[in-house]
Design a protein around this motif. Structure first.
Motif, PDB file in Angstrom:
ATOM      1  N   THR A  51       0.681  -1.407   0.044  1.00 55.74           N
ATOM      2  CA  THR A  51       0.342  -0.372  -0.260  1.00 55.74           C
ATOM      3  C   THR A  51       0.845   1.112  -0.391  1.00 55.74           C
ATOM      4  O   THR A  51       1.095   1.638   1.488  1.00 55.74           O
ATOM      5  N   ASP A  52       0.845   2.201  -0.929  1.00 58.69           N
ATOM      6  CA  ASP A  52       1.649   2.857  -1.463  1.00 58.69           C
ATOM      7  C   ASP A  52       0.959   4.674  -1.177  1.00 58.69           C
ATOM      8  O   ASP A  52       1.638   5.525  -1.335  1.00 58.69           O
ATOM      9  N   GLY A  53      -0.434   4.217  -0.938  1.00 51.95           N
ATOM     10  CA  GLY A  53      -1.314   5.339  -1.475  1.00 51.95           C
ATOM     11  C   GLY A  53      -2.192   5.695  -2.102  1.00 51.95           C
ATOM     12  O   GLY A  53      -2.638   6.795  -2.028  1.00 51.95           O
ATOM     13  N   ASN A  54      -1.151   4.805  -3.394  1.00 52.11           N
ATOM     14  CA  ASN A  54      -1.781   5.703  -4.602  1.00 52.11           C
ATOM     15  C   ASN A  54      -3.126   4.698  -5.081  1.00 52.11           C
ATOM     16  O   ASN A  54      -2.981   4.662  -6.422  1.00 52.11           O
ATOM     17  N   GLU A  55      -2.768   3.789  -4.965  1.00 54.88           N
ATOM     18  CA  GLU A  55      -3.704   2.688  -5.251  1.00 54.88           C
ATOM     19  C   GLU A  55      -5.234   3.454  -5.429  1.00 54.88           C
ATOM     20  O   GLU A  55      -5.948   3.777  -4.383  1.00 54.88           O
ATOM     21  N   TYR A  56      -5.813   2.737  -6.129  1.00 57.49           N
ATOM     22  CA  TYR A  56      -7.648   2.430  -6.078  1.00 57.49           C
ATOM     23  C   TYR A  56      -8.025   2.428  -5.319  1.00 57.49           C
ATOM     24  O   TYR A  56      -7.564   1.849  -3.921  1.00 57.49           O
ATOM     25  N   SER A  57      -9.111   3.239  -4.177  1.00 59.46           N
ATOM     26  CA  SER A  57      -9.443   2.677  -3.213  1.00 59.46           C
ATOM     27  C   SER A  57     -10.076   1.103  -2.630  1.00 59.46           C
ATOM     28  O   SER A  57      -9.460   0.908  -1.697  1.00 59.46           O
ATOM     29  N   ASP A  58     -10.996   0.385  -3.534  1.00 58.52           N
ATOM     30  CA  ASP A  58     -10.873  -0.478  -3.217  1.00 58.52           C
ATOM     31  C   ASP A  58      -9.961  -1.610  -3.075  1.00 58.52           C
ATOM     32  O   ASP A  58     -10.199  -2.122  -2.412  1.00 58.52           O
ATOM     33  N   PHE A  59      -8.388  -1.384  -3.419  1.00 65.41           N
ATOM     34  CA  PHE A  59      -7.593  -2.339  -3.260  1.00 65.41           C
ATOM     35  C   PHE A  59      -6.539  -1.452  -1.332  1.00 65.41           C
ATOM     36  O   PHE A  59      -5.864  -2.103  -1.116  1.00 65.41           O
ATOM     37  N   LYS A  60      -7.954  -0.744  -1.207  1.00 68.48           N
ATOM     38  CA  LYS A  60      -6.784  -0.299   0.627  1.00 68.48           C
ATOM     39  C   LYS A  60      -7.626  -0.686   1.293  1.00 68.48           C
ATOM     40  O   LYS A  60      -7.098  -0.290   2.506  1.00 68.48           O
ATOM     41  N   LYS A  61      -8.793  -0.974   1.357  1.00 67.10           N
ATOM     42  CA  LYS A  61      -9.572  -1.148   2.204  1.00 67.10           C
ATOM     43  C   LYS A  61      -9.357  -2.446   3.496  1.00 67.10           C
ATOM     44  O   LYS A  61      -9.619  -1.970   4.289  1.00 67.10           O
ATOM     45  N   SER A  62      -8.990  -3.328   3.048  1.00 65.96           N
ATOM     46  CA  SER A  62      -8.692  -4.932   3.971  1.00 65.96           C
ATOM     47  C   SER A  62      -7.733  -5.608   3.147  1.00 65.96           C
ATOM     48  O   SER A  62      -7.659  -5.354   2.109  1.00 65.96           O
ATOM     49  N   LYS A  63      -7.434  -5.778   4.304  1.00 60.66           N
ATOM     50  CA  LYS A  63      -6.189  -7.066   4.136  1.00 60.66           C
ATOM     51  C   LYS A  63      -7.316  -8.256   3.504  1.00 60.66           C
ATOM     52  O   LYS A  63      -6.034  -9.038   2.488  1.00 60.66           O
TER      53      LYS A  63
END
Length: 336
Positions: A51-63
């Motif tokens: 997670t670098d912060g630039n990902e689309y939101s769906d890929f940052k929601k949860s492990k």
């Protein structure tokens, strides 16, 4: 500024914000010394597990939704298609970063870097503010990587985020081939409203293709524009326009879709109909041959439409299908 480093068969080449990386098995096409097989595939939001912060939101929601295991599983399936197609050059849109290219090349190498069948060369290009970029892996050397970005001051409204066009050279049997990799502005915000930005990207591509002299040149990628929506001349030939110093110029282009006009298939399926938005284009000094839309090995659903990747169940491949073409290198004939 350009730097080169050698490590076994790995070569890194940095030009501006672009990165070239030096880093399989059934034959779909008969190999020829005078031809180059190229596959293009929009692989649909292919993010790594970091997670670098630039990902689309769906890929940052949860492990639980996205993690290292899901990434490796998706990577494995992508590489199985790359190995099956076994093209000389494999072009991908919607890769997060050059690390994904590393992971692809490591997976394809099967822990051995001593085979001439490997993709020992690669290139990656991405605008700094973008979440995704374009990547190329190749069995033949890559040189002269450039990014062509747009800075438009003449249009009303804010310029949307757009991806630069990648230009690079491929070297086969002592011959140089120029390739342009494209991922044009999407239709988000409305097809008509976004069309002016795709026309500007067409302008850049046409201008740069016109500047290539005495070398075979072709373009590929996801153009977010159906083959039926491009400008044609009075004889129904494709024409790309570009702005010269004093006037508007045009360059004639060839598309293999023109020889595959059926409405019953394409490379992308949206709102109940097929679209031909993934392309190979070539100006008159080259030939595109044996065009194919790949629909095997799980890339399509039972109804024949693309088996898109779904985060909720981690099944599927992409919402686009791979397209493959052969590029004639020697004795190139002009299209009539």
């Amino acid at each position: 500024m350009k730097k080169q480093f050698y490590l076994q068969s790995l070569l890194w080449l940095c030009v501006l914000s672009a990165i070239a990386v030096v880093i399989c098995k059934p034959e779909r096409f008969n190999k020829s010394e005078n031809e180059l097989s190229v596959t293009n595939w929009n692989v649909q939001t292919f993010f790594d597990a970091n997670t670098d912060g630039n990902e689309y939101s769906d890929f940052k929601k949860s492990k639980e939704i996205w993690n290292e295991n899901y990434y490796k599983d998706r990577l494995k399936r992508l590489c199985q298609i790359i190995e099956e197609l076994d093209s000389d050059v494999f072009v991908m849109e919607e890769l997060e970063n050059e690390k994904v290219l590393y992971d692809i090349s490591n997976f394809l190498s099967h822990n051995s870097w001593y085979s001439d069948r490997h993709y020992n060369y690669a290139a990656f290009g991405k605008e700094p503010e973008n979440s995704i970029g374009c990547g190329v892996i190749s069995k033949i050397p890559i040189e002269d990587l450039k990014l062509h970005s747009l800075d438009i001051r003449t249009e009303d409204g804010k310029v949307p985020q757009m991806r630069a066009i990648m230009e690079l050279s491929l070297l086969k049997n002592g011959q140089k081939i120029s390739m342009f990799v494209n991922h044009w502005k999407s239709k988000s915000g409305g097809e008509q409203q976004s069309e002016k930005w795709r026309r500007w990207q067409e302008n850049v591509l046409a201008r740069e293709c016109s500047s290539v002299i005495d070398v075979p040149v072709f373009a590929c990628g996801d153009f977010n524009k159906d083959i039926g929506d491009f400008v044609r001349d009075e004889e129904c030939n494709l024409e790309f326009n570009y702005i010269g110093k004093d006037s508007i110029h045009n360059i004639r282009m060839f598309s293999p879709w023109d020889e595959n006009e059926s409405a019953d298939y394409g490379s992308y399926y949206f709102s109940g109909k097929w679209e031909k938005i993934d392309h190979f284009f070539c100006p008159e000094n080259g030939v595109l041959k044996q065009f194919d839309v790949f629909s095997g090995s799980g890339t399509v659903k039972n109804d024949g439409t693309p088996n898109r990747y779904e985060l909720f169940n981690h099944n599927g491949y992409s919402d686009h299908l791979p397209i493959t073409c052969r590029i004639q290198l020697k004795g190139c004939q002009k299209n009539s």
